[in-house]
Design an enzyme around this catalytic site. Sequence first.
Site, PDB file in Angstrom:
ATOM      1  N   GLY A  82       1.976 -29.227  46.774  1.00 38.21           N
ATOM      2  CA  GLY A  82       1.263 -28.906  48.010  1.00 38.21           C
ATOM      3  C   GLY A  82       0.983 -30.157  48.814  1.00 38.21           C
ATOM      4  CG  ASP A  83      -1.764 -33.002  47.309  1.00 41.39           C
ATOM      5  OD1 ASP A  83      -2.359 -32.108  47.942  1.00 41.39           O
ATOM      6  OD2 ASP A  83      -2.206 -33.515  46.263  1.00 41.39           O
ATOM      7  CB  SER A 140       1.903 -28.862  40.392  1.00 44.21           C
ATOM      8  OG  SER A 140       2.533 -29.851  41.185  1.00 44.21           O
ATOM      9  CE  LYS A 141      -5.244 -32.053  43.667  1.00 45.69           C
ATOM     10  NZ  LYS A 141      -4.878 -32.578  44.955  1.00 45.69           N
ATOM     11  NE  ARG A 142       1.283 -34.838  40.363  1.00 50.47           N
ATOM     12  CZ  ARG A 142       2.183 -34.762  39.388  1.00 50.47           C
ATOM     13  NH1 ARG A 142       3.414 -35.176  39.577  1.00 50.47           N
ATOM     14  NH2 ARG A 142       1.838 -34.264  38.213  1.00 50.47           N
TER      15      ARG A 142
END
Length: 508
Positions: A268-269, A264-266
């Site tokens: 990546g962050d 998920s995008k999280r």
Amino acid sequence: MSKVRVRFAPSPTGPLHMGGVRTALYNYLFAKKHGGDFLLRIEDTDQNRYVPGAEQYIMESLQWCGIHWDEGPGTENAFGPYRQSERKEIYRQYAMQLIESGRAYYAFDTPEELEAMRKRIEAEKSGNPQYDSRSRLSMKNSLTLSGDDVERRLAAGENYVIRIKTPENEEIVLEDIIRGTVKVHSSQLDDKVLFKSDGMPTYHLANVVDDYLMKISHVIRGEEWLPSAPLHVLLYQSLGWEASMPQFAHLPLLLKPDGNGKLSKRDGDRLGFPVFPLQWKDPNSGETSSGYREAGYFPEAFVNLLALLGWNPGTEQEIFSLEELVASFSLERVGKSGSKFDPEKAKWFNHHYLQSQPVEIVAEQMQEMARQQGQENTLEKLQKIATLMRERANFVYEILEQSQFFFEAPTHYDEGFAKKRWKEDTPEILKKLADVLEEVEPFDTESIHQVTHQFMEENQVGAGKLMPGLRLALVGSGMGPDLSTIMEILGREESLQRIRHAAENLKV
Ligand code: GLU
């Protein structure tokens, strides 16, 4: 086999996740491998989820990756238009066909009535709390209301939906190229909404109608759509299109680096890598998410790493150009289980493409980046730097970072290194060397090398004595590539200035 025609059918609800790019890539590879067509279809029937800029973003992402569509928005073709919002009238016609053949029905239930039905079934524990073959006869629809009543409601403009009438006791079987035989009993399925009174179809109807009309031969999409596939099979049957039903291939998920769940995008962050191909600025929140392009990835590296997240060639080969992927790709070699994304491996791919890129291209990119930081450099100089420095870098920007000493004279000197290696007589030796280098002709790596060694011999100075001091003077630290090459790139004037400056000013 009829002509291979596949489609990538994103909904423009935000930026394209890297898993979506992989889906597009596999479709593209499959099409090209079989001499078929790759279509881009924008599934924008859900107006509530429409995000401005997302369609443009999707197209730009595919273009950056070199995934070119044969048909799609903007191409003139008999199968268009390729934006579902421009095909509204087509779907209505098929929704009506389903009503007329008794395969679908009108339903007028309010949100409150639907909620009450779910609560009732939950309380009774009598089955799935859903609108289906068991519950539909206790609801407000054209199966329970009189024909006149239905007509009156429609004429009065009452809100309605059209639902599929799922058969009661049937096994729905589909053959998935990746997952094998998938069987679902119709009692598990609900009567999904196909069409709404605002004139818009839902995803399911639009998707099936378009796949049929666009003569799609294979539906290759993410695993999250597998639960919808039996309904799609039912729709093909209900519309009398069973003979031209496409083959299905549902791709496994991309997993987090530790393998626990969907990437998920999280993640990546949290772990510091992009999950989107291009940078994306959310038009609502203003929040920016990083992209592979802006992070310094070559599109070839991004495509290569995506290809291997789910597919394997059956050999040890890891580096593939797009053409090689086309030649080697097959759905049979796509695994069933999810693929873990490894951010370090992603860098490894970019490292490879950074080395194999023509040095002119690397230099041009360096020039552009340096320019943005206010530095002007000739391509000739940057090519020499790239040749010398790229082996240690994964990204073009890293070459620039590690090459700063070529652009700026040292403003300070590594203290620890200087303490150990800068001796009392170093300044004097360096000044003498500078005088000798003044005369070297041409001022290139080879001559500099030769003259420096001659100097050491004539003056009885060992390399262990001369070189560390010289390096400090030129680079400011104890690291970096071959000194003669550094001097050639810096040029005579700059080299001598640095050597003399250090000789005058560096005190330990
Ligand atoms: N519009 C769907 C999506 O956003 C397409 C799914 C499919 O390929 O059928 O992914």
